[in-house]
Design a protein around this motif. Structure first.
Motif, PDB file in Angstrom:
ATOM      1  N   TYR A 220      16.295  15.397  31.425  1.00 15.29           N
ATOM      2  CA  TYR A 220      16.807  16.331  32.421  1.00 15.29           C
ATOM      3  C   TYR A 220      16.330  17.756  32.187  1.00 15.29           C
ATOM      4  CZ  TYR A 220      19.375  13.229  35.369  1.00 15.29           C
ATOM      5  OH  TYR A 220      19.671  12.270  36.296  1.00 15.29           O
ATOM      6  N   LEU A 224      14.527  19.583  35.160  1.00 17.71           N
ATOM      7  CA  LEU A 224      14.887  20.942  35.587  1.00 17.71           C
ATOM      8  C   LEU A 224      13.668  21.856  35.565  1.00 17.71           C
ATOM      9  CD1 LEU A 224      17.179  22.813  36.452  1.00 17.71           C
ATOM     10  CD2 LEU A 224      17.605  23.298  34.035  1.00 17.71           C
ATOM     11  N   TYR A 225      12.852  21.735  34.524  1.00 16.41           N
ATOM     12  CA  TYR A 225      11.633  22.537  34.429  1.00 16.41           C
ATOM     13  C   TYR A 225      10.701  22.236  35.602  1.00 16.41           C
ATOM     14  CZ  TYR A 225       7.241  24.380  32.539  1.00 16.41           C
ATOM     15  OH  TYR A 225       6.063  25.053  32.365  1.00 16.41           O
ATOM     16  N   VAL A 227      11.598  20.966  38.583  1.00 16.92           N
ATOM     17  CA  VAL A 227      12.226  21.404  39.828  1.00 16.92           C
ATOM     18  C   VAL A 227      12.066  22.911  40.012  1.00 16.92           C
ATOM     19  CG1 VAL A 227      14.458  21.690  40.985  1.00 16.92           C
ATOM     20  CG2 VAL A 227      13.863  19.496  39.960  1.00 16.92           C
ATOM     21  N   LEU A 228      12.195  23.671  38.937  1.00 24.65           N
ATOM     22  CA  LEU A 228      12.050  25.124  39.036  1.00 24.65           C
ATOM     23  C   LEU A 228      10.642  25.534  39.446  1.00 24.65           C
ATOM     24  CD1 LEU A 228      14.141  26.308  35.943  1.00 24.65           C
ATOM     25  CD2 LEU A 228      14.775  26.414  38.364  1.00 24.65           C
ATOM     26  N   ARG A 236      13.619  22.174  46.120  1.00 24.06           N
ATOM     27  CA  ARG A 236      14.376  22.096  44.860  1.00 24.06           C
ATOM     28  C   ARG A 236      15.715  21.403  45.086  1.00 24.06           C
ATOM     29  NH1 ARG A 236      12.176  27.399  44.094  1.00 24.06           N
ATOM     30  NH2 ARG A 236      14.083  28.369  44.911  1.00 24.06           N
ATOM     31  N   LEU A 240      16.872  17.845  43.291  1.00 26.37           N
ATOM     32  CA  LEU A 240      18.067  17.742  42.446  1.00 26.37           C
ATOM     33  C   LEU A 240      19.092  16.795  43.041  1.00 26.37           C
ATOM     34  CD1 LEU A 240      18.577  21.461  41.315  1.00 26.37           C
ATOM     35  CD2 LEU A 240      17.879  19.515  39.900  1.00 26.37           C
TER      36      LEU A 240
END
Length: 316
Positions: A220, A224-225, A227-228, A236, A240
């Motif tokens: 995760y 997250l990295y 998605v950013l 985004r 998520l």
């Protein structure tokens, strides 16, 4: 109620504990627990049937979900005989070998569930990091190999626990603190050194639940990295949103487990009822909640389950 040597293990029985202090309310609790079993078994079975019968659900995410459903049905069926036996028939006594068998299946399916949650986190990472190659990376043969690997690992690790316990002598009252058999309970019973059993049990916990949870967290962090790095806010959000159901499943599984562990270490003198309820939450809540979570949050699963009932109506 005891045995002086291994030759008498065939005649050894252990005695389970129901809900301490609430024995008079067993009838009411039997309704609650039986309802939870029905929801868990029927809910997860519907997910398995929907994935199997609907070609649109033959995708990696839903195949892993059906594996999760299998493990949760396994956990529920493993605990059902003794839990409902106590609540319905006051059947507190169980054969030692039967207790070892139940312990093996409970821990094996729990270990498999942890492994499947890890596989699902990898699935979400691949789907977000490389969506164009998602189905090329997670092919059906690879998914099958992952499922077989998780099963083989769980069975192999847990098979040593009953074997080692059966080699020990038992010579005192064999009363367990739950309404089912767990390794942490059973290693308190022998009148011999159980250091090897304790070390092995800790090693298995670290190699399965500990390692799996660490890798899920790493997955995760990478998700997250990734998605950013997506330019649009809408992109985004959509990325998520595909992880929400799995995050809920991970929390539902690991939070009660951590709670039980903390209770055993930090609240040893708490009421036995508290320890019993926490252990029951750890084993019973995930199989009940996960089908509900995925049915509510995942539209294709809802449609697949609805399709099962529409087919039945057409048959009749």
């Amino acid at each position: 109620m005891g045995a002086k040597n291994n030759e008498s293990l065939d005649f050894l029985s252990v005695f389970l504990t129901g809900l301490p202090g609430l024995e008079a309310q067993h009838g009411w609790f039997s309704i609650l627990f039986f309802t939870m079993y029905i929801v868990a078994i029927v809910g997860n079975s519907l997910i398995m049937a929907a994935v199997q019968t609907n070609p649109a659900l033959h995708e990696p995410m839903y195949l892993f979900l059906s594996m999760l459903a299998v493990t949760e049905v396994g956990v529920s069926v493993s605990t059902l005989p003794t839990v409902m036996g106590i609540l319905w028939f006051n059947a507190f006594q169980v054969n030692f070998d039967g207790c070892l068998s139940q312990m093996f299946f409970i821990h094996t399916f729990s270990c498999m569930e942890s492994g499947v949650l890890l596989a699902m986190s990898y699935d979400r990472f691949v789907a977000i990091y490389s969506p164009l190659r998602y189905t090329a990376i997670l092919t059906l043969p690879r998914i099958i190999c992952m499922g077989l690997g998780i099963t083989l690992k769980s069975v192999t690790l847990m098979a040593s626990l009953p074997v080692l316990l059966r080699r020990l002598p038992y010579c005192h009252t064999n009363i367990l603190s739950h309404s089912y058999c767990l390794h942490s309970d059973l290693i308190q019973l022998p009148c011999a050194d159980t250091k090897l059993n304790s070390i092995l049990g800790l090693a298995i916990v670290l190699a399965t639940f500990g390692l799996d949870s660490l890798l899920i967290v790493i997955s995760y962090i990478l998700i997250l990295y990734t998605v950013l790095g997506i330019a649009s806010g809408e992109g985004r959000r959509k990325a998520l949103n595909t992880c929400v159901s799995h995050i809920c499943a991970v929390l539902v599984y690991y939070v009660p487990m951590i709670g039980v562990s903390v209770m055993h270490r930090a609240a040893k003198h708490a009421s036995p009822l508290i320890h019993t309820l926490m252990s029951n939450i750890y084993l019973f809540v995930p199989p009940v909640l996960n089908p509900i979570i995925y049915s509510v949050k995942t539209k294709p699963i809802r449609q697949g389950i609805a399709g099962l009932f529409s087919c039945k109506r057409e048959l009749f």
